[in-house]
Design a protein around this motif. Structure first.
Motif, short mmCIF file in Angstrom:
data_model
loop_
_atom_site.label_atom_id
_atom_site.label_comp_id
_atom_site.label_asym_id
_atom_site.label_seq_id
_atom_site.Cartn_x
_atom_site.Cartn_y
_atom_site.Cartn_z
N LYS A 169 0.74 -1.32 -0.06
CA LYS A 169 0.00 0.08 0.06
C LYS A 169 0.93 1.14 0.07
N ASP A 170 1.55 1.30 -0.98
CA ASP A 170 2.83 2.56 -1.13
C ASP A 170 3.66 2.79 -0.01
N LYS B 33 6.72 4.27 6.00
CA LYS B 33 6.88 5.81 6.09
C LYS B 33 6.37 6.13 7.65
#
Length: 193
Positions: A132-133, A138
């Motif tokens: 999911k990116d 992140k």
């Protein structure tokens, strides 16, 4: 006897918890017999990500960290309320106490996020959910973590992994660290790996 505390937040993913219960349980019954797992929850009754209900053996307020040799944490889903429990101060304090005692902390998928939020991964290497990116990796980086996009990352006493497919590998790595490579391989063979 080496005792593992399986720390469960509401909304945890059942498959990620079950690998710890099975690997440690198989070792207790058929391996070298030196391990025991105790389920500990943030509440008396927990609902897993996909509505499976679990009653843990203990709740967080009953835990004496000195009685345990390792901590295992499965990840979970935000939609199921995982982060509400996993980011609670009580949950984070258990993680801090295990790390301060330099005890093994093994996590699967997004369970690395409460470990990072506790502060113990600041400046260390770890990983988290990688799809999911990379949104969870992140997020992990915002806690001062050096994110490594590998299936399993070990930094001193902390094991992190990047998605549910790594679950058995994390559980076996925990068993190996608690016992021995030879014993871990024996249990793997008994379980058909």
């Amino acid at each position: 006897m080496k005792k593992v505390l399986l720390l469960l937040a509401n909304g945890f993913e059942a498959v990620e918890a079950s690998v710890f219960t099975d690997v440690i349980g198989w070792n207790q019954l058929s391996g070298d017999g030196s391990t025991k797992l105790v389920t500990v929850g943030t509440r008396e009754k927990l609902k897993c990500t996909f509505n499976f209900t679990v009653i843990p053996e203990m709740t967080l307020d009953e835990v004496d960290v000195d009685e345990f040799d390792a901590l295992a944490i499965p990840g979970g889903f935000e939609e199921a309320g995982f982060y509400q429990d996993a980011y609670s101060e009580e949950f984070l304090n258990i993680i801090r106490k295990f790390d301060q005692a330099n005890k093994i902390i093994a996590s699967i998928c997004v369970a690395s996020l409460p470990i990072a939020k506790s502060g113990v991964l600041d400046g260390r290497k770890a990983t988290s959910y990688n799809l999911k990116d990379g949104i969870r990796q992140k997020e992990l980086a915002t806690y001062g973590v050096h994110v490594v996009n590998q299936p399993i990352v070990i930094d001193n006493n902390i094991i992190t992994s990047y998605n549910p497919s790594t679950a058995f590998d994390v559980a076996f790595k925990l068993l190996e660290q608690l016992t021995s490579e030879e014993n871990c391989n024996y249990v793997k063979k008994l379980m058909g790996f």
